[in-house]
Design an enzyme around this catalytic site. Structure first.
Site, PDB file in Angstrom:
ATOM      1  N   THR A 238      40.383  59.841  46.251  1.00 36.96           N
ATOM      2  CA  THR A 238      41.044  60.835  45.410  1.00 36.96           C
ATOM      3  C   THR A 238      41.362  62.046  46.278  1.00 36.96           C
ATOM      4  OG1 THR A 238      39.692  60.093  43.582  1.00 36.96           O
ATOM      5  CG2 THR A 238      40.851  62.184  43.286  1.00 36.96           C
TER       6      THR A 238
ATOM      7  N   LYS B 141      46.242  60.624  38.866  1.00 38.22           N
ATOM      8  CA  LYS B 141      44.783  60.645  39.059  1.00 38.22           C
ATOM      9  C   LYS B 141      44.236  62.069  38.873  1.00 38.22           C
ATOM     10  CE  LYS B 141      40.653  59.386  40.605  1.00 38.22           C
ATOM     11  NZ  LYS B 141      39.691  58.761  39.710  1.00 38.22           N
TER      12      LYS B 141
ATOM     13  N   LYS C 202      35.181  68.678  44.482  1.00 38.14           N
ATOM     14  CA  LYS C 202      36.450  68.377  45.181  1.00 38.14           C
ATOM     15  C   LYS C 202      37.598  68.170  44.180  1.00 38.14           C
ATOM     16  CE  LYS C 202      36.715  63.984  46.575  1.00 38.14           C
ATOM     17  NZ  LYS C 202      37.655  63.123  45.880  1.00 38.14           N
TER      18      LYS C 202
HETATM   19  N1  LIG Z   1      32.346  57.031  42.565  1.00 37.73           N
HETATM   20  C1  LIG Z   1      33.257  56.875  41.618  1.00 37.73           C
HETATM   21  O1  LIG Z   1      32.925  56.555  40.474  1.00 37.73           O
HETATM   22  C2  LIG Z   1      34.713  57.031  41.955  1.00 37.73           C
HETATM   23  C3  LIG Z   1      35.654  56.510  41.068  1.00 37.73           C
HETATM   24  C4  LIG Z   1      37.003  56.638  41.367  1.00 37.73           C
HETATM   25  C5  LIG Z   1      37.398  57.266  42.534  1.00 37.73           C
HETATM   26  N2  LIG Z   1      36.461  57.763  43.382  1.00 37.73           N
HETATM   27  C6  LIG Z   1      36.935  58.373  44.636  1.00 37.73           C
HETATM   28  O2  LIG Z   1      36.763  57.386  45.632  1.00 37.73           O
HETATM   29  C7  LIG Z   1      36.400  57.977  46.883  1.00 37.73           C
HETATM   30  C8  LIG Z   1      35.091  57.393  47.361  1.00 37.73           C
HETATM   31  O3  LIG Z   1      34.097  57.695  46.424  1.00 37.73           O
HETATM   32  P1  LIG Z   1      32.601  57.157  46.552  1.00 37.73           P
HETATM   33  O4  LIG Z   1      31.907  57.532  45.317  1.00 37.73           O
HETATM   34  O5  LIG Z   1      32.627  55.756  47.010  1.00 37.73           O
HETATM   35  O6  LIG Z   1      32.075  58.094  47.737  1.00 37.73           O
HETATM   36  P2  LIG Z   1      30.913  57.808  48.752  1.00 37.73           P
HETATM   37  O7  LIG Z   1      30.578  59.103  49.383  1.00 37.73           O
HETATM   38  O8  LIG Z   1      29.846  57.003  48.116  1.00 37.73           O
HETATM   39  O9  LIG Z   1      31.626  56.883  49.844  1.00 37.73           O
HETATM   40  C9  LIG Z   1      32.394  57.351  50.909  1.00 37.73           C
HETATM   41  C10 LIG Z   1      32.043  56.535  52.122  1.00 37.73           C
HETATM   42  O10 LIG Z   1      32.885  56.916  53.180  1.00 37.73           O
HETATM   43  C11 LIG Z   1      32.105  56.915  54.368  1.00 37.73           C
HETATM   44  N3  LIG Z   1      32.739  57.774  55.384  1.00 37.73           N
HETATM   45  C12 LIG Z   1      32.878  59.097  55.384  1.00 37.73           C
HETATM   46  N4  LIG Z   1      33.536  59.496  56.496  1.00 37.73           N
HETATM   47  C13 LIG Z   1      33.813  58.386  57.191  1.00 37.73           C
HETATM   48  C14 LIG Z   1      34.462  58.124  58.410  1.00 37.73           C
HETATM   49  N5  LIG Z   1      34.990  59.128  59.132  1.00 37.73           N
HETATM   50  N6  LIG Z   1      34.548  56.864  58.818  1.00 37.73           N
HETATM   51  C15 LIG Z   1      34.038  55.859  58.092  1.00 37.73           C
HETATM   52  N7  LIG Z   1      33.402  56.035  56.934  1.00 37.73           N
HETATM   53  C16 LIG Z   1      33.306  57.288  56.483  1.00 37.73           C
HETATM   54  C17 LIG Z   1      30.766  57.431  53.941  1.00 37.73           C
HETATM   55  O11 LIG Z   1      29.744  57.079  54.860  1.00 37.73           O
HETATM   56  C18 LIG Z   1      30.614  56.751  52.604  1.00 37.73           C
HETATM   57  O12 LIG Z   1      29.944  55.512  52.723  1.00 37.73           O
HETATM   58  C19 LIG Z   1      36.358  59.470  46.617  1.00 37.73           C
HETATM   59  O13 LIG Z   1      37.563  60.049  46.989  1.00 37.73           O
HETATM   60  C20 LIG Z   1      36.164  59.575  45.118  1.00 37.73           C
HETATM   61  O14 LIG Z   1      36.662  60.780  44.624  1.00 37.73           O
HETATM   62  C21 LIG Z   1      35.126  57.649  43.126  1.00 37.73           C
HETATM   63  O1  LIG Z   2      38.143  58.033  37.141  1.00 38.00           O
HETATM   64  C1  LIG Z   2      37.022  57.840  37.599  1.00 38.00           C
HETATM   65  O2  LIG Z   2      36.576  56.725  37.851  1.00 38.00           O
HETATM   66  C2  LIG Z   2      36.128  59.026  37.869  1.00 38.00           C
HETATM   67  O3  LIG Z   2      36.711  60.166  37.386  1.00 38.00           O
HETATM   68  C3  LIG Z   2      35.863  59.150  39.355  1.00 38.00           C
HETATM   69  O4  LIG Z   2      37.039  59.386  40.049  1.00 38.00           O
HETATM   70  C4  LIG Z   2      34.869  60.215  39.699  1.00 38.00           C
HETATM   71  O5  LIG Z   2      33.638  59.884  39.193  1.00 38.00           O
END
Ligand SMILES: NC(=O)c1ccc[n+]([C@@H]2O[C@H](COP(=O)([O-])OP(=O)(O)OC[C@H]3O[C@@H](n4cnc5c(N)ncnc54)[C@H](O)[C@@H]3O)[C@@H](O)[C@H]2O)c1
Ligand SMILES: O=C(O)[C@H](O)[C@@H](O)CO
Length: 883
Positions: free
Chosen positions: A420, A498, A566
């Site tokens: 995101t 998003k 963020k």
């Molecule tokens: N967690 C959710 O429910 C969710 C849902 C939808 C979208 N998102 C979005 O998805 C993205 C990931 O979310 P997440 O919850 O998996 O985060 P997270 O922090 O669990 O995962 C991110 C991963 O990226 C790795 N990373 C960071 N810098 C790096 C680099 N330079 N090289 C390689 N790996 C690197 C980290 O070690 C980590 O494992 C975010 O942008 C978040 O906003 C999250």
């Molecule tokens: O839409 C979603 O899954 C949530 O808002 C994540 O992006 C963050 O928890």
């Protein structure tokens, strides 16, 4: 009609929902009489079979229960204590059910006055509403509270009047407290929906597209789903605002008197006041959309009427023309990325993974992935590279940093950016890639749905980019999603949608925290509050998903709190660059910032509730209460009078299906007699069994003692043998039952999945943890284990701490979700309640079963089993249904 339900119930004042209550009472065999001055209502009431009374006094005469509808506290004097008031005719031991949501203090004063002035002292309050969830679908729901003795008296009448009853024993007033919490959520969600649509329009996305996508994503709420269409069609008139302003003002006053801060509600209230101030008093035509256009300066109506396209259809068209993908690189194997990448492995893609955190790489290797040491290595010879790191800085570093992806990607490859990030970041990135000479394509593909759906490949994805880029990645996007939308407008458009989703999702987590903390301050059981709200208009995707973490006090990060620092940060930057003030989103952002400042940024985002807990000292975490067995059992509706054992035997005689019970340990076989038990399952012995044409036989699998892989393999083996044996004996039809433990320990869902994988999908799975002699009871979906005179929620017993089969949820619907890792959400589990079984009997249960949606993997929990006769009733309907 149940003859033991004879008695008279009176109504003082009616409204339309009271007519439903009266109809239910009449169906249960009560005589019903009412005083009401509004003719159309009394006409409907008479048509139902009710009796008209000339005064409240007459309505109260000779009744066992009197339901008094009061919309304002001022009416109490007249209606109850006046010359012709209800008290005058009321028998001494009658129960008064106050159908009202006047402030708790008024209800408490009324109870005191009844106790002090009169001998009549049985009062409960009842908040009567319609269930808004898929499960209750408009059926009547009652939340009632009062002293234990009053509740015991009221319960038969309350149960007779509704489909779902919530009882808060203790003090009167819980109904109106719950209503306040629900309205708090509805008010905040309304303003958040208005801000979300406005932001979407400002960044150029059609409001109906926003609506269609977000109502299938984590930003959804009941208010968003139900109010936004009316807003966009210009159906909501401005009067709606004043009602909200008044209701929210009352809640803020109560909170002020308790010295409790409600920052989100306060700002929602101010916004609604601002909206009201934009309407001149006599303008009856002003719609909510028009008002909001003035408040935020956004052309909602024109945007809603502009030409639109179907993003799901676009996705289908792209998917048909997608090119083959062999190798995928995946960078960022965190909470989301790990599940997505391993799902791609299971979907037979070759996946090369890289993450900066080494232990994750070991797990990825164990899951069958190819492990790399840098972004460059994970980009070598791939067709598609997926990036799922946390933020823009990390994305920049994996693409252009040392050993970055761009240098290693083959010319013509595609990058899917699923993190995101802001719309501007993606569109600038696309431009930079175009300026490089490697012909790299970029797809802007943020996702929604959370960690469980990521691992199941059922995310909602909102993708944008050139047609060429989308075609080269279509197969991968389709594999990861249940709902795939293509947004027109090039890179940045997907992230725009998003961003709007995140505005709503972030506000809904924070509003869930505010509501639960306020509920705790009001002294309501937070578990029950959660349950009621999930069936009410205050619910949201995030409320249902995140509040359970607050109730468990478990902040293991499925999505870190800093992610909303963020994401709402992106919203607040975009709102200032587009000059659209987004007050509620900004306050929610400040709450997440407060959580991060307190050091909770790496914990789950539901930890934002600690901001309220720390400030005010309340505790939201809550266990289900231990119940007093005798009191609970006495308070349930009376049993269905007939034991249908003879019907079962008759149905069974005519039923050609042989029941094959796979018993996972010997305690099951020890409880049956006159039934053969096999301890081996060769095709020959199964053929021999089938030839005897028994009604039933057991196979003792002993699979509870095995690992889940071995248990699954064993069940598959037995089912294959059963299938082969059955096909070699003429005219054999059979059904499989998995017999397991009544304290919920066993290989669920693995054994059921194994059986289905061989025998094919079933119309439904029935879960029925019946063991009366062992003291197992299921009440309102919660499974209890009796411990002398107490009923302890199963999740709080030693059984739930089992090293192999441990679980947390005592509510069977939540237990299914927990055990299936979210594959079958609690909301998709239907229950057969004690109310349905005792009030409706076999016919009602049969009808419920017949009306189940024919969707595979809907699991039905029987929550009805309190007596042996009841298990017979249930079995009876099951046998009939199976036929
Ligand atoms: N967690 C959710 O429910 C969710 C849902 C939808 C979208 N998102 C979005 O998805 C993205 C990931 O979310 P997440 O919850 O998996 O985060 P997270 O922090 O669990 O995962 C991110 C991963 O990226 C790795 N990373 C960071 N810098 C790096 C680099 N330079 N090289 C390689 N790996 C690197 C980290 O070690 C980590 O494992 C975010 O942008 C978040 O906003 C999250
Ligand atoms: O839409 C979603 O899954 C949530 O808002 C994540 O992006 C963050 O928890």
């Amino acid at each position: 009609m149940a003859s033991d339900h004879q008695g008279v119930v009176g109504f003082v004042n009616l409204d339309y929902i009271s007519l439903d209550l009266a109809a239910s009472l009449l169906r249960s065999g009560y005589a019903v009489q009412a005083f009401e001055i509004y003719d159309p209502l009394i006409t409907e009431f008479l048509k139902l079979g009710g009796i008209r009374c000339a005064s409240p006094m007459e309505a109260g005469r000779g009744v066992a229960a009197l339901i008094v509808l009061i919309s304002h506290a001022d009416q109490i004097n007249d209606v109850i204590f006046g010359n012709e008031g209800a008290l005058k005719g009321l028998p001494k031991d009658a129960i008064i059910i106050l159908h009202s949501t006047i402030l708790p203090s008024y209800v408490q004063n009324l109870e005191k006055r009844l106790t002090d002035d009169c001998e009549t002292a049985y009062l409960v309050d009842a908040y009567v509403s319609r269930g808004m969830s898929e499960l209750l679908d408009g059926k009547v729901m009652i939340t009632s509270s009062g002293r234990s003795d009053a509740i015991a008296r009221a319960r038969p009448f309350l149960s007779a009047m509704c489909e779902k009853l919530y009882v808060f024993e203790g003090k009167v007033g819980a109904g109106s407290k719950i209503k306040m919490v629900n309205e708090l959520l509805e008010g905040i969600h309304l303003v958040a929906s208005l801000e979300a649509i406005s932001l979407g329009v400002k960044v150029g996305i059609h409001p109906w597209i926003i609506y269609n996508i977000i109502s299938n994503a984590a930003g959804n709420s009941w208010v968003f789903k139900n109010h936004v269409p009316n807003l966009l069609q210009g159906n909501t008139k401005h009067h709606f605002l004043s009602t909200f302003v008044q209701k929210l003002g009352t809640i803020l006053d109560v909170a002020k008197s308790l010295t409790f801060p409600l920052p989100l509600l306060a700002i929602a209230h101010q916004q609604l006041i601002l909206g009201s101030s934009h309407v001149s008093g006599d303008d009856d035509t002003a719609t909510l959309a028009k008002v909001w256009e003035k408040v935020l300066g956004v052309g909602i109506t024109d945007a809603a009427n502009a030409e639109m396209y179907n993003p799901e259809q676009l996705a289908n068209q792209i998917a048909c023309k997608s090119s083959t993908v062999n190798r995928i690189g995946f960078i960022g194997l965190g909470a989301m990325g790990f599940g997505m990448a391993t799902h791609l492995l299971r979907s037979n893609f070759c996946v090369l993974g890289y993450d900066a955190y080494k232990p994750t790489l070991t797990r990825f290797f164990e899951a069958g992935g190819l492990v790399c040491n840098s972004p460059a290595e994970a980009s070598k010879d791939v067709d598609v590279l997926i990036i799922m790191v946390t933020n823009e800085a990390q994305a920049e570093s994996v693409i252009y940093g040392d050993l970055g992806a761009v240098s290693a990607l083959p010319s013509g490859a595609s990058i899917i950016l699923s993190s995101t990030v802001s719309p501007g970041f993606v569109s600038q990135l696309e431009q930079r890639l175009i300026n490089d000479s490697k012909n790299l394509k970029l797809v802007d593909a943020p996702v929604s749905g959370g960690v469980k759906r990521a691992a199941m490949g059922t995310l909602t994805i909102m993708a944008s980019g050139t047609d060429e880029a989308l075609k080269s990645t279509g197969l991968v996007l389709a594999a990861l999603s249940e709902k795939l939308y293509i947004i027109r407008g090039g890179c940045g458009a997907g992230s725009g949608v998003k961003m709007v989703n995140q505005l709503l999702a972030g506000v809904h987590i924070a509003s869930g925290a505010e509501a639960m903390a306020f509920g705790a301050r009001l002294g309501i059981s937070t578990r029950m509050l959660f349950d009621v709200i999930t069936n009410s208009g205050g619910t949201s995707w995030m409320f249902e998903n995140r509040v359970p973490h607050m109730l468990d006090g478990d902040y293991t990060p499925y999505s870190a709190l800093d992610i909303f620092v963020k994401d709402l940060g992106i919203v607040s930057r975009e709102c200032s660059s587009h000059k659209v003030p987004l007050h509620i989103a900004t306050v929610a952002h400040q709450l997440f910032l407060s959580g991060s400042a307190a050091g909770w940024g790496r914990q789950d985002d539901s930890g934002v509730v600690k901001v309220y807990e720390t400030l005010t000292g309340v505790i939201v975490e809550g266990k289900l209460p231990v119940l007093k067995k005798e009191v609970v059992l006495k308070s349930l509706p009376s049993e269905w009078p007939l034991d249908p054992i003879d019907d079962i035997q008759r149905l069974n005689q005519n039923n050609s299906k042989i029941l094959v019970v796979l018993d996972d340990d010997p305690t099951g076989t020890q409880t049956v007699h006159d039934i053969e038990v096999l301890t081996e399952w060769t095709i020959e012995s199964l053929i021999a069994q089938f030839r005897k044409i028994p009604k039933c036989f057991f196979i003792l699998t002993n699979s509870r003692s095995l690992s889940s892989e071995k248990a699954s393999a064993l069940i598959k083996d037995i089912c294959r043998n059963l299938h082969t044996a059955a096909t070699s004996v003429e005219d054999i039809d059979y059904t499989v039952v998995l017999r397991g433990d009544s304290t919920l320990r066993g290989h669920f869902p693995e054994e059921a999945d194994a059986a289905v994988s061989v025998l094919g999908e079933m119309d439904a799975w029935i879960i029925c943890p019946f063991f009366l002699q062992g003291g197992r009871y299921t009440i309102d979906d919660v499974h209890y284990v009796a411990d002398s005179d107490k009923l302890v929620p199963a999740g709080d017993t030693e059984f739930a701490k089992d090293a192999a089969f441990g679980y947390k949820a005592s509510n069977l619907r939540e237990w299914v979700e927990e055990k299936t890792g979210g594959r079958i959400p609690a909301s998709k589990v239907t229950s057969i309640s004690i109310q349905l079984l005792r009030k409706g009997g076999p016919d009602a249960v049969f009808e419920r079963l017949c009306n189940l949606p024919k969707v595979h993997n809907i699991v039905n929990t029987s929550t009805c089993t309190h007596t042996t006769a009841e298990i017979h009733t249930y079995t009876n309907t099951l046998v009939a249904w199976l036929k």
